[in-house]
Structures are given as structure tokens and as C-alpha cells.
Design a protein around this motif. Structure first.
Motif, PDB file in Angstrom:
ATOM      1  N   ILE A   1       0.871  -1.181   0.000  1.00  0.00           N
ATOM      2  CA  ILE A   1       0.000   0.000   0.000  1.00  0.00           C
ATOM      3  C   ILE A   1       0.903   1.224   0.000  1.00  0.00           C
ATOM      4  CG2 ILE A   1      -1.763   1.295   1.253  1.00  0.00           C
ATOM      5  CD1 ILE A   1      -2.575  -1.387   2.559  1.00  0.00           C
ATOM      6  N   THR A   2       0.589   2.187  -0.829  1.00  0.00           N
ATOM      7  CA  THR A   2       1.466   3.348  -0.935  1.00  0.00           C
ATOM      8  C   THR A   2       0.677   4.645  -1.042  1.00  0.00           C
ATOM      9  OG1 THR A   2       3.306   4.304  -2.187  1.00  0.00           O
ATOM     10  CG2 THR A   2       1.589   3.179  -3.450  1.00  0.00           C
ATOM     11  N   GLY A   3       1.319   5.720  -0.668  1.00  0.00           N
ATOM     12  CA  GLY A   3       0.695   7.036  -0.754  1.00  0.00           C
ATOM     13  C   GLY A   3       1.716   8.128  -0.507  1.00  0.00           C
ATOM     14  N   CYS A   4       1.251   9.360  -0.421  1.00  0.00           N
ATOM     15  CA  CYS A   4       2.125  10.517  -0.218  1.00  0.00           C
ATOM     16  C   CYS A   4       1.541  11.448   0.836  1.00  0.00           C
ATOM     17  CB  CYS A   4       2.289  11.304  -1.511  1.00  0.00           C
ATOM     18  SG  CYS A   4       3.069  10.399  -2.861  1.00  0.00           S
ATOM     19  N   PHE A   5       2.416  12.209   1.462  1.00  0.00           N
ATOM     20  CA  PHE A   5       2.007  13.264   2.383  1.00  0.00           C
ATOM     21  C   PHE A   5       2.441  14.604   1.804  1.00  0.00           C
ATOM     22  CE2 PHE A   5       2.687   9.704   5.437  1.00  0.00           C
ATOM     23  CZ  PHE A   5       1.377   9.603   5.889  1.00  0.00           C
TER      24      PHE A   5
ATOM     25  N   LEU B   1      -6.008  -2.373   9.976  1.00  0.00           N
ATOM     26  CA  LEU B   1      -7.182  -1.625   9.535  1.00  0.00           C
ATOM     27  C   LEU B   1      -6.983  -1.057   8.129  1.00  0.00           C
ATOM     28  CD1 LEU B   1      -8.064   0.291  12.820  1.00  0.00           C
ATOM     29  CD2 LEU B   1      -9.456  -1.469  11.712  1.00  0.00           C
ATOM     30  N   LEU B   2      -5.784  -0.545   7.854  1.00  0.00           N
ATOM     31  CA  LEU B   2      -5.498   0.012   6.538  1.00  0.00           C
ATOM     32  C   LEU B   2      -5.563  -1.076   5.473  1.00  0.00           C
ATOM     33  CD1 LEU B   2      -4.660   2.573   5.023  1.00  0.00           C
ATOM     34  CD2 LEU B   2      -2.276   2.007   5.519  1.00  0.00           C
ATOM     35  N   SER B   3      -5.032  -2.249   5.798  1.00  0.00           N
ATOM     36  CA  SER B   3      -5.069  -3.372   4.863  1.00  0.00           C
ATOM     37  C   SER B   3      -6.499  -3.804   4.572  1.00  0.00           C
ATOM     38  CB  SER B   3      -4.272  -4.551   5.437  1.00  0.00           C
ATOM     39  OG  SER B   3      -4.346  -5.674   4.575  1.00  0.00           O
ATOM     40  N   ALA B   4      -7.314  -3.923   5.616  1.00  0.00           N
ATOM     41  CA  ALA B   4      -8.700  -4.363   5.445  1.00  0.00           C
ATOM     42  C   ALA B   4      -9.502  -3.353   4.629  1.00  0.00           C
ATOM     43  CB  ALA B   4      -9.344  -4.576   6.809  1.00  0.00           C
ATOM     44  N   GLU B   5      -9.288  -2.053   4.881  1.00  0.00           N
ATOM     45  CA  GLU B   5     -10.073  -1.028   4.197  1.00  0.00           C
ATOM     46  C   GLU B   5      -9.706  -0.925   2.726  1.00  0.00           C
ATOM     47  OE1 GLU B   5     -13.258   1.324   4.288  1.00  0.00           O
ATOM     48  OE2 GLU B   5     -12.428   0.456   6.138  1.00  0.00           O
ATOM     49  N   THR B   6      -8.423  -1.121   2.396  1.00  0.00           N
ATOM     50  CA  THR B   6      -8.017  -1.043   0.991  1.00  0.00           C
ATOM     51  C   THR B   6      -8.330  -2.335   0.244  1.00  0.00           C
ATOM     52  OG1 THR B   6      -5.758  -1.710   1.624  1.00  0.00           O
ATOM     53  CG2 THR B   6      -6.197   0.656   1.386  1.00  0.00           C
ATOM     54  N   ALA B   7      -8.419  -3.455   0.960  1.00  0.00           N
ATOM     55  CA  ALA B   7      -8.737  -4.731   0.312  1.00  0.00           C
ATOM     56  C   ALA B   7     -10.202  -4.807  -0.083  1.00  0.00           C
ATOM     57  CB  ALA B   7      -8.387  -5.891   1.238  1.00  0.00           C
ATOM     58  N   ALA B   8     -11.087  -4.235   0.733  1.00  0.00           N
ATOM     59  CA  ALA B   8     -12.521  -4.288   0.455  1.00  0.00           C
ATOM     60  C   ALA B   8     -13.126  -2.910   0.695  1.00  0.00           C
ATOM     61  CB  ALA B   8     -13.196  -5.338   1.336  1.00  0.00           C
ATOM     62  N   PRO B   9     -12.863  -1.953  -0.200  1.00  0.00           N
ATOM     63  CA  PRO B   9     -13.362  -0.593   0.009  1.00  0.00           C
ATOM     64  C   PRO B   9     -14.886  -0.528  -0.032  1.00  0.00           C
ATOM     65  CG  PRO B   9     -12.203  -0.790  -2.102  1.00  0.00           C
ATOM     66  CD  PRO B   9     -12.072  -2.090  -1.417  1.00  0.00           C
ATOM     67  N   GLY B  10     -15.421   0.349   0.790  1.00  0.00           N
ATOM     68  CA  GLY B  10     -16.859   0.575   0.834  1.00  0.00           C
ATOM     69  C   GLY B  10     -17.141   2.049   0.891  1.00  0.00           C
ATOM     70  N   PRO B  11     -18.396   2.436   1.140  1.00  0.00           N
ATOM     71  CA  PRO B  11     -18.727   3.859   1.246  1.00  0.00           C
ATOM     72  C   PRO B  11     -17.867   4.551   2.312  1.00  0.00           C
ATOM     73  CG  PRO B  11     -20.719   2.520   1.166  1.00  0.00           C
ATOM     74  CD  PRO B  11     -19.573   1.565   1.308  1.00  0.00           C
ATOM     75  N   GLY B  12     -17.260   5.649   1.930  1.00  0.00           N
ATOM     76  CA  GLY B  12     -16.427   6.401   2.867  1.00  0.00           C
ATOM     77  C   GLY B  12     -15.014   5.876   3.018  1.00  0.00           C
ATOM     78  N   SER B  13     -14.635   4.882   2.203  1.00  0.00           N
ATOM     79  CA  SER B  13     -13.305   4.288   2.352  1.00  0.00           C
ATOM     80  C   SER B  13     -12.177   5.299   2.145  1.00  0.00           C
ATOM     81  CB  SER B  13     -13.120   3.120   1.380  1.00  0.00           C
ATOM     82  OG  SER B  13     -13.769   1.968   1.860  1.00  0.00           O
TER      83      SER B  13
ATOM     84  N   ARG C   1      -7.489   8.935   6.959  1.00  0.00           N
ATOM     85  CA  ARG C   1      -7.285   9.141   8.395  1.00  0.00           C
ATOM     86  C   ARG C   1      -6.298   8.113   8.955  1.00  0.00           C
ATOM     87  NH1 ARG C   1      -9.075  13.043   6.823  1.00  0.00           N
ATOM     88  NH2 ARG C   1     -10.917  14.210   7.520  1.00  0.00           N
ATOM     89  N   LEU C   2      -6.388   6.882   8.487  1.00  0.00           N
ATOM     90  CA  LEU C   2      -5.445   5.853   8.955  1.00  0.00           C
ATOM     91  C   LEU C   2      -4.018   6.201   8.534  1.00  0.00           C
ATOM     92  CD1 LEU C   2      -7.523   2.627   8.221  1.00  0.00           C
ATOM     93  CD2 LEU C   2      -6.934   3.541  10.475  1.00  0.00           C
ATOM     94  N   ALA C   3      -3.866   6.730   7.334  1.00  0.00           N
ATOM     95  CA  ALA C   3      -2.539   7.150   6.887  1.00  0.00           C
ATOM     96  C   ALA C   3      -2.025   8.310   7.733  1.00  0.00           C
ATOM     97  CB  ALA C   3      -2.579   7.541   5.414  1.00  0.00           C
ATOM     98  N   ASP C   4      -2.921   9.209   8.137  1.00  0.00           N
ATOM     99  CA  ASP C   4      -2.517  10.289   9.036  1.00  0.00           C
ATOM    100  C   ASP C   4      -1.954   9.714  10.342  1.00  0.00           C
ATOM    101  OD1 ASP C   4      -3.551  11.936   7.110  1.00  0.00           O
ATOM    102  OD2 ASP C   4      -5.358  12.479   8.241  1.00  0.00           O
ATOM    103  N   VAL C   5      -2.618   8.673  10.848  1.00  0.00           N
ATOM    104  CA  VAL C   5      -2.153   8.025  12.082  1.00  0.00           C
ATOM    105  C   VAL C   5      -0.753   7.452  11.878  1.00  0.00           C
ATOM    106  CG1 VAL C   5      -2.556   6.120  13.675  1.00  0.00           C
ATOM    107  CG2 VAL C   5      -4.468   7.531  12.924  1.00  0.00           C
ATOM    108  N   LEU C   6      -0.509   6.843  10.718  1.00  0.00           N
ATOM    109  CA  LEU C   6       0.821   6.299  10.432  1.00  0.00           C
ATOM    110  C   LEU C   6       1.882   7.393  10.473  1.00  0.00           C
ATOM    111  CD1 LEU C   6       0.287   3.747   7.516  1.00  0.00           C
ATOM    112  CD2 LEU C   6       0.833   3.246   9.900  1.00  0.00           C
ATOM    113  N   LEU C   7       1.554   8.563   9.925  1.00  0.00           N
ATOM    114  CA  LEU C   7       2.516   9.665   9.939  1.00  0.00           C
ATOM    115  C   LEU C   7       2.839  10.080  11.362  1.00  0.00           C
ATOM    116  CD1 LEU C   7       4.223  11.826   8.577  1.00  0.00           C
ATOM    117  CD2 LEU C   7       2.178  13.260   8.435  1.00  0.00           C
ATOM    118  N   VAL C   8       1.828  10.217  12.197  1.00  0.00           N
ATOM    119  CA  VAL C   8       2.065  10.610  13.589  1.00  0.00           C
ATOM    120  C   VAL C   8       2.894   9.545  14.306  1.00  0.00           C
ATOM    121  CG1 VAL C   8       0.969  11.103  15.797  1.00  0.00           C
ATOM    122  CG2 VAL C   8      -0.001  12.028  13.703  1.00  0.00           C
TER     123      VAL C   8
END
Length: 334
Positions: A131-135, A172-184, A190-197
Motif C-alpha cells: 500500500i502506498t501514498g504521499c504526504f 485496519l489500513l489493509s482491510a479497508e483497501t482490500a474491500a473498500p466501501g462507502p467512505g473508504s 485518516r489511517l494514513a494520518d495516524v501512520l505519519l504521527v
């Protein structure tokens, strides 16, 4: 500037009361999470990522990989549950580690096309889920804490001091990206924000003695001084007053602050006031006089002069520019 009675009685807060400097910096600098992708990589595989504007992060939820960052001699090996942050957006290579020299890099267009799909990239071998992203920081990325980042910050669930909280976030990040739903998109952001902190907390703990930046937060006196400046930016602080508030001599405080933060106390305070003022201008309808007072200036003209010197334009012109907007992640940036 004259001192008002209530300001003369300022005292450093207790550990439970003082301002959380990390939270204040992140909130004021308006950091946001951008661009996500979840990828299933089959060995052999390799990705080459150029230098970017934004800090990259990677989360390994299955398998493992090798990371080689430009400018660092030794590669970093990541396994399931590990997180890595590249704060300086340095060029780097990711691969499965099966070959001495990575080759046959997956083309960027193929990577972009696979983002958010179940398409498997690479070969038929062992699978790595990534899983990847940017800040991105919307205001003043030159803050001393951001400048002091190392080229790479690695978090591992093997570290007992943070294993449970990190593992929970990754799961939680793995589960949400594996099966995205409304509001994913919002949840993942927000989970990525937690990782940064979590990464910033780790950096504050791991910073070496004498290393400017994050080590300052762990120093009782300098940490309290920073909290005071963040909590009361409009107070007419002097080096003497700050030193007295944290129980140090003027010279001892000044030298210690510069050593741990990387700049003088009043230079830090001036820049922080300008950073806070920039946000106040975009987020309130307060007059320039009111913002000048909140920032510790005696008059709007004095404030305007300092603001223009820092940002290259006056506060009125700055207020008319578009405010940094928080956007939700959409796709992987290659």
C-alpha cells in the motif's frame, strides 16, 4: 513592547497541560494525505520511483521487499507489517530482493493502470502486497522539525515499544483497501494520518543526542519552551523570559535551544508566528489589527512588514490567495 500583568505571570504548563507541539505543527502546517494505491506484486518485480515533491510512504501487508534509497549505501528490507516513510521524497527503488541488481522495472503507466484493481503485477513467484501514498504539507514545509527528517523512517511491528498500535493501524489500513466501501477514501486517509504521527513519535525517540530537530521535544526545558511559544505565540517572549520560565540561565538556554532546534529561540518564534498568521488569514475574517495582536505585534504595519518579509507578499494579498485544500486520495503518483 510593554508587558501586560497577565503575561508576566506566564508559567510552563504541567506535562499533562502543555501544548502538544507535534500536533500543533501538523495541524497548523495543514498536512494532507494524497494518492493511494494497493498492489499485488509477484516475484520477480521491481519499481523505480523518481524524486518527488511529496513525502512517500509504503506499508507492507504481505510478503516482503527491498528498498534502496538514492544516496544511502545499504538497502532496507521490509516484511509484513512494516511501514517506511521517505520524508525527503528521494528517488528510490523497490523490488522483491531476488536479484543482486534490480532490472525489468514495471512501467509507470502499468502501475497507474493497476492502482485500485485486483491486477497482479510482476511474475509468478511469491506475492507481496503493498500500500502506498504521499504526504503533503500545505504551509511552510521549512519548519525545523520537517527539515530535520532523516532520509528514511522505518517502523516495524517487531519493535515491542510500538508493536500493538502499529499492527492495529496496518491491519485496519489493509482491510479497508482490500474491500473498500462507502467512505473508504476518508477512512484510509485518516489511517494514513495516524501512520505519519506514529512515524514522527518514533523519530522523536530515535533522534541522536545533539541532533537538531526532533530531539528538542524530548528535552524537558526546550520541550517546555517550544510548548510555551506554541501555546502563547502572541506573548512578548524574550530569551530571558523563556529561559526563566524553564529554569535555565539566558546563555545556557540560548545555546541549548540552538543546538537542539537548529535556530535561535526568537528566530523560531518569529517564523512560527508567521506560519500561524498565514492560517489565521485564510480561516478567519479577523482584521489585520486583531491578527497582528494575536501574533504578538504592536501594530498592523509592523505585522505587515514582517509578514511580507517572510512570505513575499503582504497579509492582504495573501488573504486573497486560495487557501490550501485537503483532498482525498485518488490514485498512485508515479
Amino acid at each position: 513592547m510593554s508587558l501586560r500583568p497577565k503575561e508576566l505571570s506566564a508559567r510552563p504548563g504541567t506535562p499533562d497541560e502543555k501544548t502538544d507541539v507535534v500536533s500543533d505543527v501538523l495541524e497548523t502546517l495543514r498536512f494532507k494525505t494524497l494518492l493511494f494505491g494497493r498492489f499485488e506484486m509477484g516475484a520477480p518485480w521491481a519499481l523505480r520511483l523518481p524524486r518527488k515533491v511529496n513525502a512517500s510512504f509504503y506499508v507492507v501487508t504481505r510478503g516482503g521487499l527491498r528498498l534502496q534509497v538514492e544516496g544511502l549505501e545499504q538497502p532496507v528490507f521490509l516484511s509484513a507489517g512494516d511501514v517506511v516513510l521517505l520524508p525527503r521524497a528521494t528517488a528510490h527503488v523497490l523490488d522483491d530482493g531476488s536479484r543482486k541488481v534490480p532490472r525489468d522495472f514495471i512501467p509507470p503507466q502499468q502501475l497507474r493502470a493497476a492502482a485500485g484493481t485486483d491486477v497482479r503485477l510482476g511474475g509468478p513467484g511469491a506475492t507481496t502486497t503493498l500500500i502506498t501514498g504521499c504526504f503533503q504539507f500545505g504551509v511552510d514545509p521549512t519548519h525545523p522539525l520537517l527539515r530535520s527528517f532523516p532520509p528514511i523512517i522505518q517502523l516495524s511491528t517487531q519493535d515491542a515499544s510500538r508493536a500493538s498500535s502499529l499492527a492495529a493501524t496496518v491491519q485496519l489500513l489493509s482491510a479497508e483497501t482490500a474491500a473498500p466501501g462507502p467512505g473508504s477514501a476518508l477512512v484510509v486517509g485518516r489511517l494514513a494520518d495516524v501512520l505519519l504521527v506514529q512515524a514522527l513519535r518514533a523519530q522523536a525517540l530515535l533522534a541522536q543526542p545533539g541532533e537538531a530537530g526532533w530531539k528538542a521535544l524530548a528535552d524537558p526545558a526546550i520541550g517546555n519552551a517550544l510548548a510555551l511559544m506554541h501555546e502563547q505565540p502572541g506573548t512578548p517572549w524574550t530569551v530571558e523570559r523563556l529561559a526563566a520560565a524553564v529554569g535555565l540561565s539566558r546563555s545556557g538556554f540560548a545555546a541549548r535551544f540552538h543546538s537542539l532546534v537548529g535556530e535561535t529561540p526568537l528566530h523560531y518564534l518569529s517564523n512560527w508566528r508567521m506560519t500561524r498568521s498565514a492560517r489565521w488569514l485564510h480561516e478567519s475574517d479577523d482584521s489585520l489589527e486583531a491578527i497582528a495582536e494575536r501574533a504578538g505585534y504592536e501594530s498592523a504595519p509592523a505585522f505587515s512588514k514582517a509578514f511580507k518579509r517572510r512570505w513575499g507578499m503582504g497579509p492582504g494579498a495573501y488573504r486573497r490567495t486560495p487557501a490550501p485544500r485537503v483532498t482525498l486520495p485518488t490514485s498512485i503518483d508515479t
